[in-house]
Motif scaffolding. Structure first.
Motif, PDB file in Angstrom:
ATOM      1  N   SER A 285       0.746  -1.336  -0.139  1.00  0.00           N
ATOM      2  CA  SER A 285      -0.089   0.060   0.058  1.00  0.00           C
ATOM      3  C   SER A 285       1.099   1.038   0.185  1.00  0.00           C
ATOM      4  CB  SER A 285      -0.794  -0.060   1.186  1.00  0.00           C
ATOM      5  OG  SER A 285      -1.794  -1.033   1.241  1.00  0.00           O
ATOM      6  N   THR A 286       2.247   1.145   0.213  1.00  0.00           N
ATOM      7  CA  THR A 286       3.043   2.455   0.402  1.00  0.00           C
ATOM      8  C   THR A 286       2.837   3.330  -0.885  1.00  0.00           C
ATOM      9  OG1 THR A 286       4.559   0.989   1.584  1.00  0.00           O
ATOM     10  CG2 THR A 286       5.408   3.107   0.478  1.00  0.00           C
ATOM     11  N   GLY A 287       3.007   2.768  -2.085  1.00  0.00           N
ATOM     12  CA  GLY A 287       2.792   3.791  -3.397  1.00  0.00           C
ATOM     13  C   GLY A 287       1.649   4.546  -3.305  1.00  0.00           C
ATOM     14  N   ARG A 351       7.764  -4.122  -9.105  1.00  0.00           N
ATOM     15  CA  ARG A 351       7.873  -3.269  -7.909  1.00  0.00           C
ATOM     16  C   ARG A 351       7.317  -2.090  -8.026  1.00  0.00           C
ATOM     17  NH1 ARG A 351       7.956  -1.496  -3.467  1.00  0.00           N
ATOM     18  NH2 ARG A 351       9.739  -0.815  -2.081  1.00  0.00           N
ATOM     19  N   LEU A 352       7.839  -1.327  -9.154  1.00  0.00           N
ATOM     20  CA  LEU A 352       7.435   0.135  -9.158  1.00  0.00           C
ATOM     21  C   LEU A 352       5.997   0.327  -9.537  1.00  0.00           C
ATOM     22  CD1 LEU A 352      10.636   1.438 -10.656  1.00  0.00           C
ATOM     23  CD2 LEU A 352       9.907   1.759  -8.421  1.00  0.00           C
ATOM     24  N   ALA A 353       5.325  -0.632 -10.115  1.00  0.00           N
ATOM     25  CA  ALA A 353       4.146  -0.476 -10.855  1.00  0.00           C
ATOM     26  C   ALA A 353       3.105  -0.765  -9.775  1.00  0.00           C
ATOM     27  CB  ALA A 353       3.679  -1.408 -11.810  1.00  0.00           C
ATOM     28  N   ALA A 358      10.035  -6.615  -4.937  1.00  0.00           N
ATOM     29  CA  ALA A 358      10.832  -7.446  -5.923  1.00  0.00           C
ATOM     30  C   ALA A 358      11.398  -8.648  -5.428  1.00  0.00           C
ATOM     31  CB  ALA A 358      11.903  -6.651  -6.466  1.00  0.00           C
ATOM     32  N   VAL A 359      11.259  -9.699  -5.832  1.00  0.00           N
ATOM     33  CA  VAL A 359      11.653 -11.186  -5.274  1.00  0.00           C
ATOM     34  C   VAL A 359      13.147 -11.327  -5.812  1.00  0.00           C
ATOM     35  CG1 VAL A 359       9.324 -11.898  -5.503  1.00  0.00           C
ATOM     36  CG2 VAL A 359      11.103 -12.518  -7.006  1.00  0.00           C
ATOM     37  N   ILE A 369      15.257   1.365  -9.489  1.00  0.00           N
ATOM     38  CA  ILE A 369      14.825   1.300  -8.114  1.00  0.00           C
ATOM     39  C   ILE A 369      15.667   2.120  -7.176  1.00  0.00           C
ATOM     40  CG2 ILE A 369      14.863  -0.572  -6.271  1.00  0.00           C
ATOM     41  CD1 ILE A 369      12.833  -1.069  -8.280  1.00  0.00           C
ATOM     42  N   THR A 370      16.659   2.343  -7.446  1.00  0.00           N
ATOM     43  CA  THR A 370      17.800   3.315  -6.311  1.00  0.00           C
ATOM     44  C   THR A 370      17.272   4.756  -6.431  1.00  0.00           C
ATOM     45  OG1 THR A 370      19.330   3.365  -8.335  1.00  0.00           O
ATOM     46  CG2 THR A 370      19.657   1.538  -6.788  1.00  0.00           C
ATOM     47  N   SER A 371      17.001   4.964  -7.885  1.00  0.00           N
ATOM     48  CA  SER A 371      16.431   6.508  -7.898  1.00  0.00           C
ATOM     49  C   SER A 371      15.243   6.687  -7.298  1.00  0.00           C
ATOM     50  CB  SER A 371      16.372   6.696  -9.492  1.00  0.00           C
ATOM     51  OG  SER A 371      15.338   6.061 -10.029  1.00  0.00           O
TER      52      SER A 371
END
Length: 449
Positions: A285-287, A351-353, A358-359, A369-371
């Motif tokens: 739920s973070t995003g 992960r971003l969507a 991310a497994v 991801i880092t950005s």
């Protein structure tokens, strides 16, 4: 003429059938121009469903041998019975998504191929250790972890700072949570209730796991040659958790939203409206919270009981299972598709969507991801929480066939306690009912100790 007309009609019909078969990817012949169909049953809805379809479309466009067909089968509780009905027949899908607590049930069907046999070590070794452990049974990775999450604590950091309060540490204790909830309630004159704890079996499991409490005997049902014969609900860890809730109720800083999907939706709505200070829910739920909150969002690890070191958590979510009753070319396609889905690039995109973790252990080092984490450190909290969890039978997760029943009983106990029932009695009733169900299951399946 009648015979000629019949031949023409039959020929046209056959031609149309071939064309339609190719168009829908259903024909599996030796033709070099035709693809093998991979039927994939899933339970994703909303944004995750759109993200899944995009990944599947990218895979289908990346090669010309296979066509993966994603088919929504309803929620996990709807999809699993459908699969069980066809698991060992030709009607079974090539891939099925199943919730983490269905692991024991899926294994009992004897209808799947372990990932350790289907995929290369190069692929399976890329899975995060603390994620792969949940689905590793008999020293083999049985399913491909996919939509993975852990619970985290969300709080209104903007309001906390506005009120002159100290934000939570990364790894808060029960006292940290209680003090902040009480202060938020007092300083807002009750307009913002300090906290809630959803009556959710998964949260119960995770908050007691964080105190290093096994949910089931025999190493959570994972000891070699053993299986679960006792469920632990009436425990010191559970009592400390329930005392956290009852203390917040006594402090008048607690609001009860009940249990189930409605409770989850209501607490999130209240939080975004500024009427709730903190709550605990899935890291997925973070995003969405970050996108919709009109205040600075705070995210921390799930709290641990005072005086007890943080043990860490088991994962939640679901995995992808490969059905063994498929032709060789379908199995090859399943392996190729799952390799694609497990790759660092695919997992970073997922992960971003979606907000799920991310497994693939290499995904977190990719620039996208880092950005994203540098821009919003909240996105990295759940990953770090799981990565720093202890590696023991507790965090491996329970391998118990009646987990849905156990969770329902936990939720009933939590609701009863929130409404004033005694902690000890409520937990004992839940434990006794769950162990009766487990004993009945074991007897019915001729499991004896």
């Amino acid at each position: 003429m009648k015979k000629i007309a019949t031949i023409i009609i039959v020929s046209l019909t056959f031609l149309v059938a071939i064309v339609l078969g190719v168009a829908h990817g259903k024909t599996q012949t030796a033709s070099a121009n035709q693809r093998t169909t991979i039927v994939f049953w899933h339970s994703m809805g909303g944004k995750p469903a759109a993200a899944l379809k995009q990944l599947v479309a990218q895979y289908n466009a990346s090669q010309d041998k296979y066509t993966v067909v994603p088919e929504y089968q309803g929620a996990y509780t709807e999809s699993l019975p459908k699969y069980l009905n066809v698991a060992n027949s030709s009607a079974a899908p090539a891939i099925v998504q199943a919730q983490e607590i269905a692991t024991s049930t899926m294994l009992s069907t004897q209808s799947t191929i372990p990932m350790s046999q289907l995929l290369s070590n190069q692929t399976t070794d890329q899975i995060e250790d603390n994620i792969a452990r949940y689905y590793t049974v008999n020293q083999q990775l049985q399913a491909m972890p996919f939509n993975t999450s852990t619970p985290v604590l969300y709080y209104n950091k903007g309001l906390v700072e506005q009120l002159g309060l100290t934000p939570l540490p990364e790894d808060p204790s029960y006292s940290d949570v209680l003090q902040l909830a009480k202060a938020i309630t007092a300083k807002t004159g009750g307009k913002t209730k300090g906290m809630t704890i959803d009556a959710y079996g998964w949260l119960f499991e995770e908050l007691t796991a964080n105190q290093n409490q096994l949910l089931a005997n025999h190493d959570n049902g994972r000891a070699p040659g053993e299986y679960a014969t006792k469920i632990n609900i009436d425990t010191p860890a559970a009592k400390r958790l329930m005392q956290l809730m009852t203390q917040a109720i006594q402090d008048k800083s607690f609001v009860n939203y009940g249990s189930g999907d409605i409770a989850e939706a209501n607490q999130q709505t209240a939080f975004l409206a500024g009427k709730l200070g903190l709550f605990m829910q899935s890291s997925a739920s973070t995003g969405d919270l970050q996108a919709n909150a009109k205040f600075k969002l705070g995210v921390s690890y799930l709290p641990h009981a005072d005086g007890i070191p943080r043990n860490g958590l088991a994962l939640g979510g679901a995995a992808l299972w490969a059905n063994k009753h498929q032709p060789a070319n379908v199995k090859q396609g399943v392996a190729d598709f799952l390799k694609f889905m497990a790759s660092a690039g695919s997992q970073a995109q997922w992960r971003l969507a979606t907000g799920y973790l991310a497994v693939n252990k290499n995904a977190k080092n990719l620039p996208q991801i880092t950005s994203a984490v540098a821009k919003d450190p909240n996105l990295g909290v759940a990953t770090q929480q799981l990565a720093t969890s202890q590696k023991n039978p507790v965090t491996a997760g329970p391998l118990v066939p009646i987990m849905p029943i156990a969770r329902t009983n936990m939720e009933t106990a939590m609701q009863a306690i929130a409404n004033g029932a005694p902690i000890d009695q409520s937990l004992k009733v839940a434990q006794d009912a769950t162990n009766q169900a487990l004993a009945a299951y074991n007897a019915a399946n001729h499991l004896k100790k």
